[in-house]
Motif scaffolding. Structure first.
Motif, PDB file in Angstrom:
ATOM      1  N   VAL A 291     -83.310  33.305  72.645  1.00 44.59           N
ATOM      2  CA  VAL A 291     -82.090  33.304  71.854  1.00 44.59           C
ATOM      3  C   VAL A 291     -81.008  34.102  72.577  1.00 44.59           C
ATOM      4  CG1 VAL A 291     -82.662  35.358  70.469  1.00 44.59           C
ATOM      5  CG2 VAL A 291     -81.187  33.581  69.506  1.00 44.59           C
ATOM      6  N   GLU A 292     -79.790  33.587  72.550  1.00 37.66           N
ATOM      7  CA  GLU A 292     -78.618  34.242  73.141  1.00 37.66           C
ATOM      8  C   GLU A 292     -78.819  34.602  74.611  1.00 37.66           C
ATOM      9  OE1 GLU A 292     -77.006  36.117  68.930  1.00 37.66           O
ATOM     10  OE2 GLU A 292     -77.849  37.460  70.438  1.00 37.66           O
ATOM     11  N   GLN A 293     -79.259  33.616  75.366  1.00 37.01           N
ATOM     12  CA  GLN A 293     -79.455  33.800  76.807  1.00 37.01           C
ATOM     13  C   GLN A 293     -78.099  33.969  77.497  1.00 37.01           C
ATOM     14  OE1 GLN A 293     -82.277  33.912  78.883  1.00 37.01           O
ATOM     15  NE2 GLN A 293     -80.737  34.412  80.412  1.00 37.01           N
ATOM     16  N   VAL A 294     -77.957  35.037  78.262  1.00 38.98           N
ATOM     17  CA  VAL A 294     -76.709  35.318  78.973  1.00 38.98           C
ATOM     18  C   VAL A 294     -76.790  34.781  80.398  1.00 38.98           C
ATOM     19  CG1 VAL A 294     -75.192  37.128  79.867  1.00 38.98           C
ATOM     20  CG2 VAL A 294     -76.200  37.352  77.584  1.00 38.98           C
ATOM     21  N   TYR A 295     -75.738  34.063  80.813  1.00 33.91           N
ATOM     22  CA  TYR A 295     -75.608  33.581  82.188  1.00 33.91           C
ATOM     23  C   TYR A 295     -74.402  34.289  82.803  1.00 33.91           C
ATOM     24  CZ  TYR A 295     -78.743  29.926  80.501  1.00 33.91           C
ATOM     25  OH  TYR A 295     -79.801  29.245  79.951  1.00 33.91           O
ATOM     26  N   GLN A 296     -74.669  35.393  83.486  1.00 30.74           N
ATOM     27  CA  GLN A 296     -73.588  36.221  84.013  1.00 30.74           C
ATOM     28  C   GLN A 296     -72.742  35.471  85.039  1.00 30.74           C
ATOM     29  OE1 GLN A 296     -72.753  38.973  82.797  1.00 30.74           O
ATOM     30  NE2 GLN A 296     -74.531  40.008  81.894  1.00 30.74           N
ATOM     31  N   GLN A 297     -73.359  34.523  85.783  1.00 32.21           N
ATOM     32  CA  GLN A 297     -72.620  33.808  86.838  1.00 32.21           C
ATOM     33  C   GLN A 297     -71.423  33.046  86.285  1.00 32.21           C
ATOM     34  OE1 GLN A 297     -75.884  33.402  85.851  1.00 32.21           O
ATOM     35  NE2 GLN A 297     -77.020  32.410  87.517  1.00 32.21           N
TER      36      GLN A 297
ATOM     37  N   ARG B  50     -72.850  32.789  77.108  1.00 34.77           N
ATOM     38  CA  ARG B  50     -74.045  33.173  76.363  1.00 34.77           C
ATOM     39  C   ARG B  50     -74.444  31.969  75.504  1.00 34.77           C
ATOM     40  NH1 ARG B  50     -74.789  38.504  74.117  1.00 34.77           N
ATOM     41  NH2 ARG B  50     -72.526  38.630  73.998  1.00 34.77           N
ATOM     42  N   ALA B  51     -75.535  31.305  75.888  1.00 35.57           N
ATOM     43  CA  ALA B  51     -76.005  30.153  75.121  1.00 35.57           C
ATOM     44  C   ALA B  51     -76.646  30.632  73.826  1.00 35.57           C
ATOM     45  CB  ALA B  51     -77.012  29.349  75.935  1.00 35.57           C
ATOM     46  N   ASP B  52     -76.454  29.882  72.763  1.00 33.31           N
ATOM     47  CA  ASP B  52     -77.117  30.243  71.509  1.00 33.31           C
ATOM     48  C   ASP B  52     -78.624  30.308  71.713  1.00 33.31           C
ATOM     49  OD1 ASP B  52     -74.766  30.443  70.089  1.00 33.31           O
ATOM     50  OD2 ASP B  52     -74.809  28.371  69.394  1.00 33.31           O
TER      51      ASP B  52
ATOM     52  N   ALA C 228     -79.343  24.386  77.467  1.00 28.57           N
ATOM     53  CA  ALA C 228     -78.590  25.388  76.706  1.00 28.57           C
ATOM     54  C   ALA C 228     -78.166  24.741  75.394  1.00 28.57           C
ATOM     55  CB  ALA C 228     -77.371  25.854  77.488  1.00 28.57           C
ATOM     56  N   ILE C 229     -78.715  25.228  74.297  1.00 22.64           N
ATOM     57  CA  ILE C 229     -78.402  24.664  72.982  1.00 22.64           C
ATOM     58  C   ILE C 229     -77.253  25.449  72.365  1.00 22.64           C
ATOM     59  CG2 ILE C 229     -79.266  24.235  70.649  1.00 22.64           C
ATOM     60  CD1 ILE C 229     -82.036  23.869  71.857  1.00 22.64           C
ATOM     61  N   GLU C 230     -76.220  24.727  71.974  1.00 23.16           N
ATOM     62  CA  GLU C 230     -75.064  25.330  71.305  1.00 23.16           C
ATOM     63  C   GLU C 230     -74.992  24.785  69.884  1.00 23.16           C
ATOM     64  OE1 GLU C 230     -73.276  27.684  72.282  1.00 23.16           O
ATOM     65  OE2 GLU C 230     -73.215  27.736  74.470  1.00 23.16           O
ATOM     66  N   PHE C 231     -75.178  25.666  68.916  1.00 25.37           N
ATOM     67  CA  PHE C 231     -75.082  25.294  67.505  1.00 25.37           C
ATOM     68  C   PHE C 231     -73.662  25.614  67.051  1.00 25.37           C
ATOM     69  CE2 PHE C 231     -75.872  26.540  62.933  1.00 25.37           C
ATOM     70  CZ  PHE C 231     -76.050  25.248  62.482  1.00 25.37           C
ATOM     71  N   GLN C 232     -72.852  24.571  66.888  1.00 29.35           N
ATOM     72  CA  GLN C 232     -71.426  24.778  66.660  1.00 29.35           C
ATOM     73  C   GLN C 232     -71.071  24.664  65.182  1.00 29.35           C
ATOM     74  OE1 GLN C 232     -69.700  25.728  69.362  1.00 29.35           O
ATOM     75  NE2 GLN C 232     -68.012  26.257  67.979  1.00 29.35           N
ATOM     76  N   CYS C 233     -70.530  25.751  64.652  1.00 27.52           N
ATOM     77  CA  CYS C 233     -70.134  25.787  63.239  1.00 27.52           C
ATOM     78  C   CYS C 233     -68.620  25.777  63.068  1.00 27.52           C
ATOM     79  CB  CYS C 233     -70.704  27.031  62.559  1.00 27.52           C
ATOM     80  SG  CYS C 233     -72.502  27.144  62.619  1.00 27.52           S
ATOM     81  N   SER C 234     -67.925  26.485  63.940  1.00 26.18           N
ATOM     82  CA  SER C 234     -66.471  26.611  63.814  1.00 26.18           C
ATOM     83  C   SER C 234     -65.774  25.651  64.777  1.00 26.18           C
ATOM     84  CB  SER C 234     -66.036  28.047  64.107  1.00 26.18           C
ATOM     85  OG  SER C 234     -66.479  28.443  65.388  1.00 26.18           O
ATOM     86  N   PRO C 235     -64.588  25.173  64.418  1.00 28.36           N
ATOM     87  CA  PRO C 235     -63.867  24.218  65.273  1.00 28.36           C
ATOM     88  C   PRO C 235     -63.489  24.813  66.625  1.00 28.36           C
ATOM     89  CG  PRO C 235     -62.965  24.210  63.047  1.00 28.36           C
ATOM     90  CD  PRO C 235     -63.896  25.387  63.128  1.00 28.36           C
ATOM     91  N   ILE C 236     -63.688  24.031  67.671  1.00 28.46           N
ATOM     92  CA  ILE C 236     -63.202  24.377  69.004  1.00 28.46           C
ATOM     93  C   ILE C 236     -62.541  23.132  69.585  1.00 28.46           C
ATOM     94  CG2 ILE C 236     -64.893  26.193  69.472  1.00 28.46           C
ATOM     95  CD1 ILE C 236     -66.474  24.151  71.120  1.00 28.46           C
TER      96      ILE C 236
END
Length: 402
Positions: A92-98, A102-104, A115-123
């Motif tokens: 959970v919340e894997q960080v990719y510094q490169q 930060r993936a969910d 990398a799974i992104e669970f999107q709740c808010s509009p982007i």
């Protein structure tokens, strides 16, 4: 956030704690920093919202651009536990510094990382595309899952898709149609939306399938070949007729290109033939209503008397380039030429409904179709009903054949 680093530089995940008493204890005895920007974070253990870490200030954290809702926190936790339950080892919340991301949730299957992104808010589509490109630069496949709680589905099967929601529409090569994958953090189920039929710019008739997450594999999601039926078509035609009346009632005269074109061809929208605006898979490609873009094709066929598919296609592409027909900003699969598919599907439908006849490479308007035309406004309902009764099965069979 559900993770942070403690004083020993150890990653602490709140998912591993089963009680709030445990969390209150570590809150009193430990301090934490963000695993991405290394700035201080606060452990919040309230009575309502899911326990989480929060930045004292997010302005210096490249991986934290949005305020996090309780729905998002619950979704990340639930999706993490789902992946564990099917035998995977998610983080959970894997960080990719490169890439400053930060993936969910990050997870490997075989040699591939996702990398799974669970999107709740509009982007915006720009932000979504930038994130995806960043992941791809590390050979990581992004998987975007929309929160079902972000959608508005009525009891009648009508759903509202804003431009934000439409970014999540995906094309299935197997089903030959668009679908939308969503997840409910409240019910812990996946909701897959099929048979997406636009009835306006933001409103769609859809069919919804609920799948328990325990039986949902990853990364190949199980898609069901759901067939179009008479109820779906009947509802679609009902909304088409409402659109016609509304377009007539609120027309802008000569400023309305469509109504002006009808006038030039000695037609009127209230007498528009019942074969213009039928449910086609191709309708999803267009913001322009199906009744409108299909009528443009019909009027051109009628004017030219005889046309090859290539000439009709050239005319259609010109209308798109001139913005007379407006397309949706979908993630169209590279193997699909949506203009070719739309014209081909429309011609096939017109042949089945005996509106168009093909001889060799040439297509002609079939004079026999005039027996189904709308004679007067008062007789429109009857004409539409008779046409649909005669061709309902053909319309459904063509759509389902895809």
């Amino acid at each position: 956030m559900l993770t942070a680093l403690n004083e020993k530089n150890e990653l602490v995940s709140l998912i591993q704690f089963s009680s709030r008493e445990q969390l209150h204890c570590i809150h009193a005895t430990s301090s934490f920093i963000c695993s991405s920007c290394r700035s201080p974070v606060i452990l919040k253990v309230g009575k309502i919202k899911t326990p989480h870490f929060a930045h004292r200030s997010r302005k210096n954290c490249p991986s934290s651009s949005e305020g996090e809702t309780d729905n998002h926190l619950k979704g990340k936790k639930s999706l993490y536990l789902w992946l564990q339950s099917i035998g995977l080892n998610p983080e959970v919340e894997q960080v990719y510094q490169q890439i400053g991301r930060r993936a969910d949730i990050a997870v490997h299957t075989g040699d591939q990382e996702y990398a799974i992104e669970f999107q709740c808010s509009p982007i915006s589509s720009k932000v979504m595309l930038e994130r995806s490109k960043d992941y791809y630069s590390l050979n990581i496949i992004p998987v975007w899952i929309l929160s079902y709680e972000a959608l508005q589905l009525s009891a009648s099967g009508i759903i509202k898709f804003t431009e934000f929601h439409q970014q999540f529409l995906r094309y299935s090569e197997t089903l030959k149609q668009y679908f939308l994958l969503s997840y409910s953090s409240e019910k812990n189920i996946f909701i897959i939306i099929y048979l997406i039929s636009p009835i306006s710019k933001h409103s769609f008739i859809v069919t919804v399938e609920h799948v328990l997450h325990q039986s949902f594999p990853f990364p190949k999601f199980p898609l069901t070949a759901i067939s179009l039926n008479t109820d779906h078509v009947g509802s679609y035609i009902l909304y088409r007729e409402k659109w016609i009346v509304s377009r007539f009632k609120y027309n802008q005269g000569h400023k309305d290109h469509f109504l002006r074109k009808l006038y030039e061809e000695q037609e009127t929208i209230l007498l528009n033939p019942p074969w213009n605006g039928l449910p086609l898979c191709s309708n999803t490609y267009f913001v322009t209503h199906s009744c409108e873009w299909q009528t443009y094709l019909y009027l051109h066929m009628k004017k030219e008397k005889a046309l090859t598919k290539e000439r009709l296609l050239a005319h259609f592409i010109q209308l798109i380039k001139q913005k007379i027909i407006e397309t949706r900003q979908l993630q169209i699969n590279g193997s699909i030429d949506y203009a070719v598919k739309s014209v081909s599907e429309w011609l096939k439908m017109m042949e089945l409904c005996h509106v168009v006849t093909k001889q060799g490479k040439m297509y002609f308007i079939n004079d026999n179709c005039m027996k189904h035309k709308v004679e007067t406004v008062e007789k429109r309902d009857e004409a539409v009903k008779n046409f649909m009764n005669k061709y309902m099965n053909d319309i459904i069979n063509l759509y389902n054949a895809r």
